[in-house]
Enzyme design. Sequence first.
Site, PDB file in Angstrom:
ATOM      1  N   ARG A  82     -14.035 -11.635 -58.212  1.00 20.45           N
ATOM      2  CA  ARG A  82     -14.202 -12.828 -59.055  1.00 20.45           C
ATOM      3  C   ARG A  82     -13.760 -12.512 -60.475  1.00 20.45           C
ATOM      4  O   ARG A  82     -14.205 -11.525 -61.067  1.00 20.45           O
ATOM      5  CB  ARG A  82     -15.669 -13.268 -59.048  1.00 20.45           C
ATOM      6  CG  ARG A  82     -16.032 -14.344 -60.082  1.00 20.45           C
ATOM      7  CD  ARG A  82     -17.502 -14.718 -59.967  1.00 20.45           C
ATOM      8  NE  ARG A  82     -17.952 -15.623 -61.019  1.00 20.45           N
ATOM      9  CZ  ARG A  82     -18.737 -15.266 -62.039  1.00 20.45           C
ATOM     10  NH1 ARG A  82     -19.150 -14.007 -62.159  1.00 20.45           N
ATOM     11  NH2 ARG A  82     -19.111 -16.158 -62.932  1.00 20.45           N
ATOM     12  N   ARG A  84     -23.074 -27.137 -76.646  1.00 25.21           N
ATOM     13  CA  ARG A  84     -23.799 -26.305 -77.599  1.00 25.21           C
ATOM     14  C   ARG A  84     -24.164 -27.115 -78.844  1.00 25.21           C
ATOM     15  O   ARG A  84     -23.454 -28.060 -79.215  1.00 25.21           O
ATOM     16  CB  ARG A  84     -22.954 -25.098 -78.026  1.00 25.21           C
ATOM     17  CG  ARG A  84     -22.568 -24.175 -76.866  1.00 25.21           C
ATOM     18  CD  ARG A  84     -21.784 -22.972 -77.366  1.00 25.21           C
ATOM     19  NE  ARG A  84     -21.318 -22.137 -76.260  1.00 25.21           N
ATOM     20  CZ  ARG A  84     -22.063 -21.229 -75.640  1.00 25.21           C
ATOM     21  NH1 ARG A  84     -23.306 -21.027 -76.045  1.00 25.21           N
ATOM     22  NH2 ARG A  84     -21.569 -20.510 -74.650  1.00 25.21           N
ATOM     23  N   LYS A 116     -19.694 -24.965 -57.527  1.00 25.04           N
ATOM     24  CA  LYS A 116     -20.922 -24.265 -57.903  1.00 25.04           C
ATOM     25  C   LYS A 116     -22.036 -25.297 -58.058  1.00 25.04           C
ATOM     26  O   LYS A 116     -21.931 -26.212 -58.876  1.00 25.04           O
ATOM     27  CB  LYS A 116     -20.700 -23.494 -59.200  1.00 25.04           C
ATOM     28  CG  LYS A 116     -19.673 -22.376 -59.055  1.00 25.04           C
ATOM     29  CD  LYS A 116     -19.231 -21.818 -60.391  1.00 25.04           C
ATOM     30  CE  LYS A 116     -20.342 -21.125 -61.140  1.00 25.04           C
ATOM     31  NZ  LYS A 116     -19.841 -20.553 -62.417  1.00 25.04           N
ATOM     32  N   THR A 133     -26.092 -14.772 -58.510  1.00 24.24           N
ATOM     33  CA  THR A 133     -26.857 -14.606 -59.744  1.00 24.24           C
ATOM     34  C   THR A 133     -28.087 -13.721 -59.585  1.00 24.24           C
ATOM     35  O   THR A 133     -28.975 -14.001 -58.786  1.00 24.24           O
ATOM     36  CB  THR A 133     -27.305 -15.955 -60.360  1.00 24.24           C
ATOM     37  OG1 THR A 133     -26.249 -16.895 -60.287  1.00 24.24           O
ATOM     38  CG2 THR A 133     -27.704 -15.755 -61.811  1.00 24.24           C
TER      39      THR A 133
END
Length: 481
Positions: A35, A76, A217, A275
């Site tokens: 990846r 953000r 995802k 993860t």
Amino acid sequence: MRRSRKVKILATIGPASSEQATLKKLFEAGADVFRINMSHADHDLMRTLIGRIRAVEAELGRPIGILADLQGPKLRVGRFANGKETLTVGQAFTLDDNTEAGDATRVYLPHPEILKSVEPGHRLLIDDGKLELKAVKCDGRSIECVVVAGTSISDRKGVSLPDTDLPVGALTEKDRADLDAALEAGVDWIALSFIQRPEDLIEARQIADGRALLLSKIEKPQAVTRLSEIMELSDALMVARGDLGVEMPPEAVPGIQKQITRAARKAGKPVVVATQMLESMISAPVPTRAEVSDVATAVFEGADAIMLSAESAAGAYPVEAVATMNRIAERVEKDPTYPAIINAQRSAPEPTGPDAISYAAREIAETLELAAIVSYTASGATGLRAARERPKVPIIALSPILATARRLSLAWGTHCVVTEDATNLDDMVDRACRITRQEGFGTDGDRIIVTAGVPLGTSGATNMLRIASIGETSGPAGSDK
């Protein structure tokens, strides 16, 4: 080189693992797919890494998959006059379109789509959930909030919106540029981040145009809600537990992991669990017992692949992390309870000829204790159908197309071999027997079952199976690579 396990290992490349010698060690330790995280790799670095992976592939003679993981929209807050502010639970705090530096009462939010979409009662999670705000009043230009949990906020921290459906696509301008570069460089899989709805895949699929497969995802509540629709337009799924655990209660993630894994297995599409699987190995040579159990759970569940992130990308022990994951997977698959658990979760075949053939091939192979199921596959569809059945016997996927073999390196149990297309049925059976013997899956006298689409080379039309004995039809071993 054949693996002693069915589940695949996806390893992220980073500063700790970018050299060609290390990439070779990672593959030899058990990595099947690499990846490249486009959040941290520019196009020159990506091309360099791909070149090194392909060099390892050529040296070892085994197809290796490459996945480019697009960054997706990063939301953000702006900057603060003091860089950081201390807040108190219960106080008011506003996010707005005022570009001036923030203070303890407000901060600039450079995302008008958020200002227009958030409604009173919605949660805003800052800095991976360390600060939780609740919207009280919204007017399209500002969001007045109350601090629910957390005590600080600082420059450029990320914003998560578990309750808000944003009217923006999954591809940013950076993603489009990264996608074009990755496709031009010849990656096999594209991972799409922060998918919310099935429509988010349409643009990426149009751009990819079959040059790479799409992996969605699942890391937002909105995606979980529309999982079946997203899966229909995806080639594979990833349980992205990091962001999923921020936007949803952490205690909900294990159940969602099982839900996604079983849904993907039923659909016959690869599913990756990712993860923090061996998080402590970023700085330690051995994992915690809890991490070992976490990896084992994903293997018991029948996931196609398990993924390492920072452990292999930036950790002190990248090769050891892959080797550890490999050992855990091998041990789980040898556990006496493993076959029963895998069988209990198997779905009935879809009412199609190809699915019925794949189902029958597994039943016959297991009943007769055959050496392998050999699937001829041009597009990869026949190989994926064989993997969907989760057979006890090995799956050998034969393809004349290198790109197909690389893509199937993500699919459970598939040992991919690139070979010339068969010229007729006799050649097909002879080639299957010969390669089974060459790859170490059988010896003279062992039997295999062969599945294919007839006429040969017909994409997705698995309609034939045949039992054959090694040695009776196969000539001298030669190279089919």
